[in-house]
Write a protein that holds these residues in place. Structure first.
Motif, short mmCIF file in Angstrom:
data_model
loop_
_atom_site.label_atom_id
_atom_site.label_comp_id
_atom_site.label_asym_id
_atom_site.label_seq_id
_atom_site.Cartn_x
_atom_site.Cartn_y
_atom_site.Cartn_z
N SER A 121 18.57 -8.95 -10.41
CA SER A 121 19.78 -9.74 -10.23
C SER A 121 20.39 -10.18 -11.60
O SER A 121 21.66 -10.22 -11.68
CB SER A 121 19.40 -10.74 -9.33
N ILE A 122 19.53 -10.65 -12.45
CA ILE A 122 19.84 -11.03 -13.56
C ILE A 122 20.65 -9.99 -14.56
O ILE A 122 21.63 -10.19 -15.02
CB ILE A 122 18.83 -11.84 -14.33
N GLU A 123 19.94 -8.77 -14.55
CA GLU A 123 20.45 -7.71 -15.36
C GLU A 123 22.08 -7.10 -14.78
O GLU A 123 22.72 -6.72 -15.38
CB GLU A 123 19.66 -6.37 -15.43
N SER A 124 22.20 -7.23 -13.47
CA SER A 124 23.58 -6.95 -12.89
C SER A 124 24.54 -7.59 -13.36
O SER A 124 25.48 -7.39 -13.49
CB SER A 124 23.39 -6.96 -11.28
N ARG A 125 24.38 -9.05 -13.72
CA ARG A 125 25.11 -9.86 -14.18
C ARG A 125 25.36 -9.94 -15.79
O ARG A 125 26.30 -10.21 -16.56
CB ARG A 125 25.19 -11.49 -13.68
N PHE A 126 24.15 -9.72 -16.38
CA PHE A 126 24.13 -9.90 -17.78
C PHE A 126 23.43 -8.44 -18.43
O PHE A 126 22.09 -8.61 -18.68
CB PHE A 126 23.57 -10.92 -18.29
N PRO A 127 24.02 -7.24 -18.39
CA PRO A 127 23.10 -6.38 -18.76
C PRO A 127 22.65 -5.76 -20.01
O PRO A 127 21.78 -5.37 -20.36
CB PRO A 127 24.07 -4.97 -18.33
N SER A 128 23.36 -6.81 -20.91
CA SER A 128 22.69 -6.54 -22.54
C SER A 128 22.13 -7.94 -22.89
O SER A 128 22.90 -8.91 -22.84
CB SER A 128 23.87 -6.11 -23.38
N PRO A 129 20.87 -7.98 -23.52
CA PRO A 129 20.07 -6.92 -23.77
C PRO A 129 19.33 -6.74 -22.38
O PRO A 129 19.08 -7.58 -21.36
CB PRO A 129 19.01 -7.40 -24.83
N PRO A 130 18.85 -5.62 -22.36
CA PRO A 130 18.10 -5.37 -21.16
C PRO A 130 16.75 -5.71 -20.83
O PRO A 130 16.18 -6.20 -21.69
CB PRO A 130 17.89 -3.67 -21.11
N LEU A 131 16.50 -6.38 -19.66
CA LEU A 131 15.11 -6.92 -19.37
C LEU A 131 14.14 -6.03 -18.92
O LEU A 131 12.74 -6.36 -18.86
CB LEU A 131 15.52 -8.11 -18.34
N ALA B 35 14.18 1.22 -19.45
CA ALA B 35 15.08 2.33 -19.00
C ALA B 35 14.69 2.82 -17.40
O ALA B 35 15.39 2.93 -16.54
CB ALA B 35 15.38 3.13 -19.81
N ASP B 36 13.38 3.24 -17.57
CA ASP B 36 12.51 4.07 -16.34
C ASP B 36 12.71 3.24 -15.17
O ASP B 36 12.87 3.46 -14.06
CB ASP B 36 11.63 4.71 -16.62
N GLU B 37 12.35 1.86 -15.23
CA GLU B 37 12.26 1.07 -14.41
C GLU B 37 13.59 0.72 -13.62
O GLU B 37 13.70 0.43 -12.49
CB GLU B 37 11.58 -0.24 -14.83
N ARG B 38 14.56 0.46 -14.45
CA ARG B 38 16.03 0.41 -13.96
C ARG B 38 16.25 1.57 -12.93
O ARG B 38 17.11 1.50 -12.01
CB ARG B 38 17.01 0.06 -14.92
#
Length: 65
Positions: A46-56, A59-62
């Motif tokens: 949910s956080i990454e969808s709104r704030f993609p950078s820096p990734p939390l 890459a393979d988990e996303r």
């Protein structure tokens, strides 16, 4: 952020989360979003969808979700 003891956890979380009793809990208060998100992985997504950078997440988990 508030640290809750087990007894207070249920008493304070249940009314605002619709019955969720686990922590962590994200209460995004955003239109079109769930009222409460309790799973750590779902909170990160949910956080990454709104704030993609820096990734939390790695890459393979996303890609896996």
């Amino acid at each position: 952020m508030e640290n809750l003891t087990p007894g207070l956890l249920v008493w304070k979380l249940k009314p605002v989360t619709g019955g969720l009793r686990t922590v962590p809990v994200l209460l995004p208060q955003l239109k079109g979003q769930p009222e409460a998100i309790a799973d750590s992985r779902q909170i990160l997504h949910s956080i990454e969808s709104r704030f993609p950078s820096p990734p939390l997440l790695p890459a393979d988990e996303r890609k896996a979700s």
